[in-house]
Enzyme design. Structure first.
Site, PDB file in Angstrom:
ATOM      1  N   HIS A  40      -6.521  36.908  -3.829  1.00  0.00           N
ATOM      2  CA  HIS A  40      -6.596  38.362  -4.396  1.00  0.00           C
ATOM      3  C   HIS A  40      -5.329  39.139  -4.952  1.00  0.00           C
ATOM      4  O   HIS A  40      -5.244  40.083  -5.108  1.00  0.00           O
ATOM      5  CB  HIS A  40      -7.104  39.631  -3.306  1.00  0.00           C
ATOM      6  N   GLU A  60      -9.248  43.729 -11.932  1.00  0.00           N
ATOM      7  CA  GLU A  60      -8.976  42.487 -11.955  1.00  0.00           C
ATOM      8  C   GLU A  60      -8.964  41.825 -13.447  1.00  0.00           C
ATOM      9  O   GLU A  60      -8.287  41.084 -13.911  1.00  0.00           O
ATOM     10  CB  GLU A  60      -9.482  41.478 -10.964  1.00  0.00           C
ATOM     11  N   ASN A  81     -14.268  34.281 -15.130  1.00  0.00           N
ATOM     12  CA  ASN A  81     -14.261  34.135 -14.051  1.00  0.00           C
ATOM     13  C   ASN A  81     -15.446  33.114 -13.497  1.00  0.00           C
ATOM     14  O   ASN A  81     -16.513  33.519 -13.255  1.00  0.00           O
ATOM     15  CB  ASN A  81     -14.324  35.414 -13.127  1.00  0.00           C
ATOM     16  N   ARG A  91     -16.820  35.982   6.612  1.00  0.00           N
ATOM     17  CA  ARG A  91     -15.650  35.326   7.103  1.00  0.00           C
ATOM     18  C   ARG A  91     -15.196  35.892   8.411  1.00  0.00           C
ATOM     19  O   ARG A  91     -14.780  37.086   8.408  1.00  0.00           O
ATOM     20  CB  ARG A  91     -14.484  35.118   5.918  1.00  0.00           C
ATOM     21  N   ARG A 111      -9.571  33.164 -14.638  1.00  0.00           N
ATOM     22  CA  ARG A 111      -9.066  33.380 -13.386  1.00  0.00           C
ATOM     23  C   ARG A 111      -8.997  32.154 -12.697  1.00  0.00           C
ATOM     24  O   ARG A 111     -10.054  31.213 -12.454  1.00  0.00           O
ATOM     25  CB  ARG A 111     -10.004  34.215 -12.498  1.00  0.00           C
TER      26      ARG A 111
END
Ligand code: AMP
Length: 381
Positions: free
Chosen positions: A163, A367, A10, A224, A74
């Site tokens: 996601h 993940e 990742n 965010r 990823r």
């Protein structure tokens, strides 16, 4: 193919996370993170990947080990081009590079990670697993924004969602927890980490999600804003004199929980609330209000909801957020058991009462496992 191990990489803008998974026995022989790329000894992604390779080699698990079957990368944005895990070729790398304008913060690092890993092991199958892929089944009515169609299509402005690897894993694991087939279960997945997104999954296929063209839309996140009237941007530009880059930074880095109360960590917010801190309380209330709006909306989208699943840092660890998000939803068939909700556990579990028509679950996301499984399935097919 001989090996049974997959190296999951990742590559973020300033770090590379790695995990080595053995698909034969489920073990994870190695994992780690190389941080602060660009500062000090780790000059760039090439140096970071080299360090990953060295760390693995030091444990006798080097990139040249015969057990290694593939590398799974990823990749944040797959656009409309990539809807499945994809075997990486020169052409695929080129296509991912073309998507950089859609994900300028993420895809460049992903591409660099892929290029360096391929240069280290050109003969090894490498697979790209896209964060957007699980959302590619969202119907047009949910994926399109109501703007001029030609303009939207020319610039690729639509809902992609992110996601996806987590939403895919958690929706499947929730069905498993209920002892049912994914095809039979309708689930609202709430991925609440530093980034946060909700999705509505009908019978194993995603039909709606809260993130959009970029990961900025939807829920209140650590830094965010999530949903905001787009005209606020014109206002900040025309009246506030802010530049596009300044507004970008405001909404992505100086908003959400951090913008509301100065802290983006839910643990710290909980502690401050305990001391009667009003800014922290308001940040929590705004966060939870938004979450409840999405639960209500996705209940209408799905029609019948079998499960609500909480995952990621906040979802897995904050009984207070789960309780507040689900409070008073008896009319929706949702009833959380206070004792079950307060229990800590690292495994998937139900927190709803026996009588609750909708199962409420805490399902730790994984993940890395999802990327490794998708990679291994592709290369062993
Ligand atoms: P993630 O992005 O999934 O790693 O989630 C990171 C976020 O999870 C942190 O910023 C915290 O807000 C939150 N978090 C982690 N542990 C806890 C905890 N024990 N209680 C509440 N929030 C937590």
């Amino acid at each position: 193919m001989n090996g049974s191990r997959v190296l999951v990489l990742n590559s973020g803008s300033s770090s590379v996370k790695y995990q080595l998974l053995d698909m034969a026995d489920g073990s994870r022989p190695a994992s780690g993170i190389v941080e602060r790329i660009g500062e000090g000894p780790v000059a760039d992604h090439a140096a970071a990947l080299k360090q990953v390779a060295d760390e693995l080699a030091a444990e006798g698990l080097g990139l040249d080990s015969p057990e290694l079957a593939a590398v799974g990368h990823r990749v944040v944005h797959g656009g409309t081009r990539f809807t499945e895990p994809t075997l990486i070729t020169d052409e695929v790398v080129g296509e991912i590079e073309k998507l950089i304008p859609l994900a300028p913060l993420h895809n460049p690092a992903n591409v660099t990670g892929i290029k360096v890993a391929r240069s280290l092991r050109p003969d090894l199958p490498q697979v790209a697993v896209f964060d957007t892929a699980f959302h590619s089944t969202i119907p047009e009515a949910a994926a399109r924004y109501a703007i001029d169609v030609a303009t939207a299509d020319r610039w690729g402005v639509r809902r992609y969602g992110f996601h996806g690897t987590s939403h895919a894993y958690v929706s499947r694991a929730t069905a498993e927890l209920l002892g049912r087939e994914p095809a039979e279960v309708n689930t609202i997945v709430l991925h609440l980490g530093n980034g946060a997104s909700a999705s509505a999954v009908r019978g194993g296929r995603c039909v709606e999600t809260s993130m959009g063209l970029t990961p900025l839309e939807g829920l209140v996140m650590g830094t965010r804003s999530g949903d905001i009237d787009p005209a606020a941007i014109f206002h900040l530009s025309r009246v506030g004199g802010m530049s596009t880059d300044e507004i970008d930074t405001l909404l992505n880095k100086r908003s959400g929980l951090a913008g509301l109360c100065g802290d983006n960590d839910m643990r710290e917010i909980g502690r401050r609330m305990g001391e009667g801190d009003r800014a922290a309380q308001l940040a929590f209330d705004i966060y939870v209000h938004r979450l409840r709006k999405y639960v209500g909306a996705y209940t209408a989208v799905l029609g019948r909801v079998d499960a609500v699943a909480f995952t990621a840092g906040v979802g897995e660890n904050s009984p207070a957020v789960r309780e507040a998000a689900m409070r008073g939803l008896g009319a929706f068939g949702i009833e959380v058991d206070g004792v079950r909700n307060a229990l800590r556990s690292a495994s998937a579990r139900l927190i709803s009462t026996e009588a609750s028509r909708v199962a409420v679950a805490v399902v730790p996301t994984d993940e890395e496992l999802e990327i490794a499984s998708q990679t291994f399935d592709l290369v062993s097919a």
